[in-house]
Write an enzyme that holds these catalytic residues in place. Structure first.
Site, short mmCIF file in Angstrom:
data_model
loop_
_atom_site.label_atom_id
_atom_site.label_comp_id
_atom_site.label_asym_id
_atom_site.label_seq_id
_atom_site.Cartn_x
_atom_site.Cartn_y
_atom_site.Cartn_z
N LYS A 518 0.96 -1.55 -0.08
CA LYS A 518 -0.30 0.04 -0.13
C LYS A 518 0.65 1.65 -0.32
O LYS A 518 2.32 1.32 0.42
CB LYS A 518 -0.81 0.13 1.52
CG LYS A 518 -0.40 -0.02 2.03
CD LYS A 518 -1.13 -0.31 3.29
CE LYS A 518 -0.46 -0.16 5.15
NZ LYS A 518 -0.47 -1.14 5.66
N TYR A 745 16.01 31.46 6.10
CA TYR A 745 14.46 32.41 6.23
C TYR A 745 14.42 32.16 8.26
O TYR A 745 14.88 31.50 9.00
CB TYR A 745 13.01 31.08 6.09
CG TYR A 745 13.22 31.64 4.24
CD1 TYR A 745 12.18 32.91 4.23
CD2 TYR A 745 12.58 30.24 3.64
CE1 TYR A 745 12.12 32.86 2.41
CE2 TYR A 745 12.87 30.10 2.34
CZ TYR A 745 12.32 31.88 1.95
OH TYR A 745 12.12 31.95 0.30
C1 LIG Z 1 0.18 -1.49 7.01
C2 LIG Z 1 -1.08 -2.96 7.13
C3 LIG Z 1 -0.45 -3.90 6.84
C4 LIG Z 1 1.11 -3.92 6.97
O1 LIG Z 1 2.04 -3.87 8.78
P1 LIG Z 1 3.54 -4.25 8.82
O2 LIG Z 1 3.54 -3.47 10.09
O3 LIG Z 1 3.90 -2.84 7.82
O4 LIG Z 1 3.87 -5.24 8.44
C5 LIG Z 1 -1.32 -5.20 7.86
N1 LIG Z 1 -2.10 -5.13 7.37
C6 LIG Z 1 -3.36 -4.75 7.67
C7 LIG Z 1 -4.24 -3.72 7.87
C8 LIG Z 1 -1.84 -3.14 7.44
O5 LIG Z 1 -2.75 -2.21 7.29
#
Ligand SMILES: *Cc1c(COP(=O)(O)O)cnc(C)c1O
Length: 849
Positions: A518, A745
């Site tokens: 994702k 700045y």
């Molecule tokens: C993002 C996510 C993961 C992965 O988690 P990590 O800690 O990066 O391994 C697993 N399950 C769900 C539902 C997620 O949203």
């Protein structure tokens, strides 16, 4: 041999200190490869110059230095010559020695085939005259002086390969070498990051024949429209050669290719030489042969004599070089380099020979130096691939575009493999196909794609590796020119592949690894991460929106994908159409999905998500049974899996165990009373995967760990996991500010003394955070340098008093390793008051990956 005084006279330079060595064996441009008795030459690149490497070159034993400023290191015992412009000084030296020895110069230009042409010309001339020729490849015009270091008084001719990566270089080279013969091999559809059109490139190389005097000779490829059109651009005698067109002075006809090379008849006026053969692949090599014969003839060498030596021409390493492959297969190693022109020529050859083989494979790595034309170029190649090859395996993000184009042009998806890590490229071929004697494998790619490593893995006889490019020290390409990017992210696909394999070995064969990609794979690039994970043991992909899932499908990825977030019912149709699994957690949505499934005549595949303590999506344990009672009746929803998500697997064992217990307590009654059989049951993220083996069920969902990031202080990655992302920029300016000067700045930083600072062309618009805290430190020359003042939208400043060598163009690491120092995502996270997840995602998409 290079004489200090030749160089001194030619360049009107200035000696710095007392000269010691007066004779040098060679010039050296890459300090890493410096050797005793060489002269180190400082070069300027688009990103800076190499003055700072003088120290290193001296340490490696050079006895001379050619530079533009006094070296800032000890040079006792070293002859140091200072000039205004080192490149110009080398060109002046080239001019000087060519004049001194009175040799005739033959220059070869074009977009492809220069090396083999220069080789052929030298071979033919050598039948009668001492001819100097050296195939050193180099950055543009510097290849000229580099090729002349062994010229001596016995030589009558010298053949030079004139490579013109940048406009303006041809004029400088011509002035230095004053050629008597100019050979133009081809222009074709040449475009690079420097030349926008073929016409511009034609104009640049055309200068070569423009220059020639009436007593000179222009040798032109009649088959190339732009080259042919130049025949009236010279005062010299013109000789043309060609294969496809009548009208050339010399013609190759009845050209056929066979597994040993190329067969042809040669016609020149009324003279005919039938049934000739050269052991080189690619009919275009006949252009090199004809160019060489034309020049030979001009200097009194009969065609017969020329042909007799050209018959023995051997392919150069990495240029259509036939090697014995595994299983008796034939490998054609063309990994020296790749541009659209040479790649299309190689594919044409494949087209001509393919009937003799059961299958032809094309293993293709990213082409380089195409600048903004890269995508067009890669797509163009893909179109031809679809017409010619049976199996395509690509390596890298640009070559993936070629794969996409091949698919768009109708290639069978099961025969197109997109990879990003070299080991995956090799595995795709070796594990996917049983190579046999009736298979032909063509390998090609730009230098950075290192496709020779793939060739090496496919060799039948490991000893043949000495026939590959870039595998041993003889390879001395000078890559002093980097594409001009201000800030970029490098993804170590080999590390990613290895991390995924380690995770797979943690969970074992019975547990499916879902690679969570994702948010553009936490900023690492979704397609790259997804493909690489799938090739190294992942069996499912996890994303956070249907949009992300569709992008992966658009990239040709067919693996199952779970959208782990809300998908509005009106988008569910697309999920069915593209075979994407949705997350279900609510009765009203379930009813909508069911209706849409019915309308589409195909069920929607879902995983049901339960809230066992996270407090986000999903029914609470006490409501779960009720939801399932309704789901039973919905025939257009296919429940493939059930899952939950841990709230604190990285820090709270009690709560995690509690969630695990709740999950089990809900699962049992559902399975018992409804008879649901879940194909996948899952709960673990990276932290739980590593710390709670009992939470694996038969699927785990890992993101963080794949990217080499530690879940937390308590749950750290085991040894062997490697970070995947490096973020880099360059120094844009260095300067010394007086005491009491402010920086940036708001004038938040004031120098307390005279301070040396550097400006970095990166800021919060790239994701390089400004407030409440900034990154703190970056790496320059392997040392930490503190940020000072406020980070601007696109600029920031660092202090570099303690790094005296730091100079413009130096690579700066914002995240990752340089030398012995490393800045980790965890470290930055602590400074910014967040977690490493956010650091990876914080680098904005405008920073190229
Ligand atoms: C993002 C996510 C993961 C992965 O988690 P990590 O800690 O990066 O391994 C697993 N399950 C769900 C539902 C997620 O949203």
């Amino acid at each position: 041999m290079i004489s200090l005084y030749d160089l001194f006279d030619a360049s009107s330079g200035q000696l710095y200190g007392a000269p010691v060595a007066q004779i040098f064996e060679d010039f050296c441009i890459d300090a890493d490869k410096a050797a005793p008795n060489q002269m180190f030459v400082v070069t300027r690149t688009r990103r800076g110059d190499t003055h700072q490497y003088i120290r290193q070159a001296i340490r490696r034993g050079v006895t001379g230095v050619l530079c533009e400023r006094p070296p800032d290191c000890e040079t006792d015992g070293i002859s140091v010559l200072m000039v205004q412009d080192c490149a110009a000084a080398l060109m002046a030296w080239s001019h000087f020695v060519l004049g001194k020895y009175g040799v005739k110069v033959i220059g070869v230009a074009g977009s492809a085939g220069k090396s083999i042409s220069a080789t052929a010309i030298a071979r033919v001339l050598q039948t009668r005259y001492p001819t100097h020729f050296n195939l050193r490849t180099g950055a543009g015009m510097l290849s000229v002086p580099l090729a002349l270091t062994r010229l001596n008084a016995s030589h009558r001719f010298v053949v030079l390969r004139l490579s013109t990566p940048q406009p303006g270089e041809m004029a400088a080279m011509i002035e230095a070498i004053q050629p008597e013969v100019g050979v133009l091999m081809n222009v074709g559809s040449h475009y690079t990051d420097w030349f926008d059109t073929s016409e511009q490139f034609a104009e640049e190389i055309g200068l070569l024949i423009n220059y020639l005097s009436p007593s000179g000779l222009a040798v032109l490829n009649y088959d190339d429209d732009l080259v042919r059109a130049m025949s009236d651009k010279t005062r010299a005698e013109v000789k043309t050669f060609g294969m496809s067109s009548f009208g050339a002075d010399m013609t190759a006809l009845n050209v056929t290719v066979d597994p040993d090379g190329t067969r042809f008849d040669l016609r020149m006026g009324s003279e005919r030489h039938v049934d000739q053969h050269i052991p080189l692949f690619g009919p275009y090599h006949l252009n090199s042969v004809m160019a060489a014969l034309s020049i030979g003839l001009h200097y009194g060498i009969p065609i017969e004599t020329g042909l007799s030596v050209l018959k023995q021409l051997r392919p150069l390493a990495g240029r259509m070089n036939l090697l014995a492959g595994k299983g008796g297969s034939s490998l054609v190693d063309d990994t020296y380099g790749a541009n659209p022109q040479s790649t299309l020529a190689a594919l044409d050859w494949l087209q001509a020979i393919k009937d003799r083989y059961r299958r032809v494979f094309f293993i293709f790595g990213d082409m380089q130096f195409l600048g903004p034309k890269s995508k067009i170029g890669h797509r163009h190649v893909g179109q031809h691939v679809a017409e010619v090859v049976d199996v395509l395996i690509t390596r890298g993000t640009e070559a993936a575009i070629t794969a996409r184009a091949a698919l768009d042009h109708g290639m069978d998806p099961s025969h197109v493999h997109v990879t990003y890590a070299t080991q995956d490229t090799i595995a795709a071929l070796v594990n996917g196909y049983d190579l046999t004697a009736s298979d032909l494998v063509l390998l090609k790619g730009g230098p950075d794609s290192r496709m020779e490593q793939v060739t090496q893995a496919l060799l039948h006889d490991p000893d043949d590796q000495n026939q590959l490019v870039r595998t041993h020290l003889v390879w001395d390409a000078i890559t002093i020119d980097q594409p001009s990017r201000l800030s970029w992210v490098e993804i170590d696909t080999e590390a990613l592949a290895s991390n995924v394999r380690m995770l797979k070995s943690v969970v074992g064969d019975d547990v499916t690894l879902m690679a969570v990609v994702k948010s553009d794979a936490y900023g690492h690039g979704a397609a790259v991460a997804a493909r690489t994970a799938l090739l190294n043991g992942a069996g499912y992909l996890g994303v956070s929106s249907l949009q992300e899932a569709l992008e992966l499908r658009e990239n040709g990825i067919t693996a199952p994908i779970l959208v782990m977030n809300y998908t509005p019912p009106y988008m569910a149709r697309q999920a069915i159409q593209h075979n994407i699994t949705l997350t279900l957690y609510d009765l009203a949505i379930a009813r909508d999905y069911d209706r849409i499934g019915r309308e589409r005549g195909a069920p929607i595949r879902v995983h049901v998500k339960l809230d066992t303590g996270m407090g986000r999506m999903g029914p609470l344990p006490e409501d779960t049974m009720e939801l399932f009672r309704h789901l039973i009746g919905m025939q257009h929803i296919a429940i493939e899996g059930i899952f939950t998500h841990f709230a604190a697997a990285d820090e709270d064992p009690n709560f995690t165990n509690e969630q695990l217990a709740v999950f089990r307590n809900v699962l049992h009654p559902i399975q018992a009373t409804t008879g649901f059989k879940f194909k996948y049951i899952h709960a673990a993220n990276s932290a739980a995967t590593l710390a709670y083996p009992r939470s694996h069920f038969n699927m785990v969902r890992t993101g963080l760990a794949m990217y080499g990031l530690h879940p937390s202080e308590q749950v750290r990655l085991p040894d062997g996991f490697r970070p995947v992302m490096t973020w880099k920029t360059v120094i844009a300016q260095t300067k010394t500010l007086p005491a009491g000067h402010t920086v940036g700045y708001g004038r938040t930083y004031t120098t307390s003394d005279s301070e040396r600072i550097a400006i970095l062309p990166v800021g919060y618009a790239d994701g390089f955070r400004r407030a409440p805290n900034n990154w703190g430190e970056v790496l320059v020359r392997g040392q930490r340098a503190p940020l000072i003042g406020r980070v601007s939208m696109e600029k920031s400043a660092i202090r570099i008093d303690h790094i005296p060598d730091a100079s413009v163009g130096d690579e700066v690491v914002l995240l990752g390793t340089q030398g012995r120092e490393t800045i980790t995502a965890e470290e930055i996270a602590a400074r910014l008051g967040t977690i490493n997840y956010e650091i990876a995602c914080t680098i904005l998409p405008r920073v190229p990956r």
